[in-house]
Write a protein that holds these residues in place. Sequence first.
Motif: not given
Ligand code: FAD
Length: 805
Positions: A8-14, A30-35, A40-43, A46-48, A169-171, A198-204
């Motif tokens: 996962g290359a969202g904010i957490v993985g990176c 770092v392996i990421e399924q999206g670009p 395409g993950g929550s990050t 994210a309005p931040g 690249t999908e795991v 595992c930093c796969a966000g809600f795919w975890g």
């Molecule tokens: P993600 O960004 O989802 O990254 C996970 C990555 O894992 C994805 O890129 C995905 O493609 C990759 N992945 C998953 N499965 C696989 C696989 N099998 N193979 C390869 N890659 C894979 N947080 C705040 O702090 N403040 C806010 O104001 C706030 N507002 C929000 C508003 C909305 C509408 C939403 C939806 C969320 C908000 N959040 C906010 C929450 C925040 O956006 C998330 O908690 C945070 O971005 C999660 O980061 P992450 O890296 O864990 O997940």
Amino acid sequence: HKRIVVIGAGIVGCSIAYYLSKMGQRNITVIEQGPLFETGGSTSHAPGLVFQLSFSKVLTTLASQTVETFKELSTDEQRSFYPVGSLEVARTPERLEDLKRKAGVASSWGIEALLLSPQECAEKNSLICPDRICGGLYVPSDGIAKPLHAVDKMTRFSKECGVEFYGHTEVTNIEVTNGQVKAVYTSAGKFEADVIVCCAGFWGPRIGEMVGVTIPLQPMAHQYVFTNDLLELNGETEEVATPLIRDQDNAIYFRQVDKGLGIGSYQHEPFPIELSDITKYGETKEMPSVKPFTPKDFEKPWEDALELIPALKQPGIKKGMNGIFSFTPDGMPLLGESQAVGGFWVAEAIWVTHSAGVARQMAEWLMNGAPTVDLELCDINRFDTYACSPVYYKQRSIEEYEEVYSIHHPFMQRKVSRNMRVSPFYMRQQELKAYFNEKAGWEQPQWYEANYPLISTYEKKMVIRKGWSAEYWSPIIEAEQLHTRQYAAIYDTTAAKKRLEIKGEGALQFLQKLTTGNIDITVGQSIRTCMLHERGGIKDQIMVIRKNISTFLIVCTGAVEASWIQKHVPQNGQVVFQDVTSGTCSIALIGPKATGVMKSVVQCSELSSTWIEGQAKTLFIEKSSVLALRDSYGGMESWELITTSDQGLNLWDVLIEQGQPYQLIAAGDRALENLRIESFSLKSGKDFWSEHHPYEVNLHEMVDLTKPVFIGKEALLDRQRKDSETVLATLILDDPSAIVMGYEPVFYGETALGFVTSAGYSYSLGKGIVHTLLSQAVHEEMVLEVEYFGQRYKATMMTHSPAVV
Ligand code: FAD
């Protein structure tokens, strides 16, 4: 270097790849399924908004560390953080009171926060209509994070350090051999790995399934809209210049987005998203983390928004979305190495707000064996088997969503997923009209309505509670406490701790390595000792009972500590670890008449005068085979009685029946806790935790430095040589009617020295008593003050344990 694969290359993985690189780790992929990196993950959307302050110390610390990192990464050309401040407004007097309490924890956790009048709030952010609010809390260091900008900076650095990023690249699977991860299979081939994060966000949960580990999170959709431009923001040149606003009474929040606003709402019915409904990048037109906007659900939040910000009337809504992110059963992230599979690390359910702080701690944990911040409340291993049921964590996560902006009382009840675990005494407790609360899934009596008549006996000594401290409270608690001091009571301690059996020819050697004390005690003896982590901090304070030459019963705090012990069990077949908690139950028999009760239920010969405190024997109490430990609690005689679950009911009935002549009652956990506090007794995880070492918190006696080795010994010696940053002090509140609840700041003049960890009432002194953690030594002559809902109460340090009545 270990080979580390981050999924996962969202904010957490990176951020994790960044911090590992900064700490010198190489061999990271770092392996990421999206670009990359708008994945395409929550990050990606994210309005931040970053509101650092919460009643949780650990979350506040992680948020502050995130702000620190994002500020470091911010440049004029590419801003990762806009420190515009935040305003939490109160629409009701109850919320204003809660903000006063929150201002208190701000001082406790070291964050600047100011209570403002409605007019002052409007001066900070002129969009607010002051007539609609009672006041607000302003945190100047809060602001807006730009996670994709931060990701850009972090990944540039990581790449320079050799980190390889694979997009699209999908795991698809993970190889595990002998309980240890070996490799990650992806759409682009196989990657060998010693450690997977595992930093796969809600795919975890899907990744968890690949290795047989439950990741108990629930993806939930959450509404967020963008408005058209506001006339009032016409002159703005910055993307964001005005403070964020949170209106918790209406479960909405606001930020500036150029000349318009972004508005988020938690007001709607929760929308849990099934794993099967989650798409992959490219499968749909929208990003996988976005579901179609449901305008109807935003009608009421919009009305509420208009009330607070009348200027919204003219522009209206531009567009909206239902964006997905993760919720957990207790609202906390899921961090650390899974006990079940070696090398499988998790960093899940993390907001942008806590992301970089989490990453820093995870990197320390991976590289040094322990993080510097205590992460017990976020540990992936904190759930027992019951909590891994999807029904449980879905229901609880939905409840978390519904309550996310509620005013949370520390003794507030969970409504859903109750009765997950009951002790064998449950039937009797119901008959006694127990008021139950949940602890680690167990239904735990807080007090018994059947003891109501005792109030008239003890009324004169009792304190009158009002307001916050009188909620989720009953005067019966005090009556039970006072009655225990005079006679005796039984307490169901089944839920209070975990019970583990460690046996085998290597058991002693293992426990010697694990603990700071000398475990080579005679059979039938017990010892209280500490376990330290690799950096010398207290992992737990435990009790060890030697049942026979190579069998020990360990009583430790909870699932995290139990899994930590299990993780350290040598794999040579010489040590057998068994968690016997669910199959056993325990009763604490406490009070001056406790031994009298014991004498009437066991053979007198068993209770000879040679049975000293700390000694345990297996004996029969009528039909039940019981391990009985002679102990003391709160300066009183006490007995800990442990038996198997099937025999528990028998034991309870016999004690209650034979205890009649001694006026024995059943009493609840709240009285037990107060007895602990009033006798100066400290609790691991509450009054100290893994950030502290034994010498800081007066546990010198539990460390035997003559032992050649134990985990954390070197680090402890090193820390002991340095000046301690923390002192533990017990204070008495001068005003006899003052009662506080915990986490309040302690002031010396205008300097916040620390905060309250445990708060109770001492009946011998007729005053409130609190344990505190302070940043400097204090003495009896110093005039200290504890702040409670904005009021200061004078407090004096106690040097010795009060004589208990
Ligand atoms: P993600 O960004 O989802 O990254 C996970 C990555 O894992 C994805 O890129 C995905 O493609 C990759 N992945 C998953 N499965 C696989 C696989 N099998 N193979 C390869 N890659 C894979 N947080 C705040 O702090 N403040 C806010 O104001 C706030 N507002 C929000 C508003 C909305 C509408 C939403 C939806 C969320 C908000 N959040 C906010 C929450 C925040 O956006 C998330 O908690 C945070 O971005 C999660 O980061 P992450 O890296 O864990 O997940």
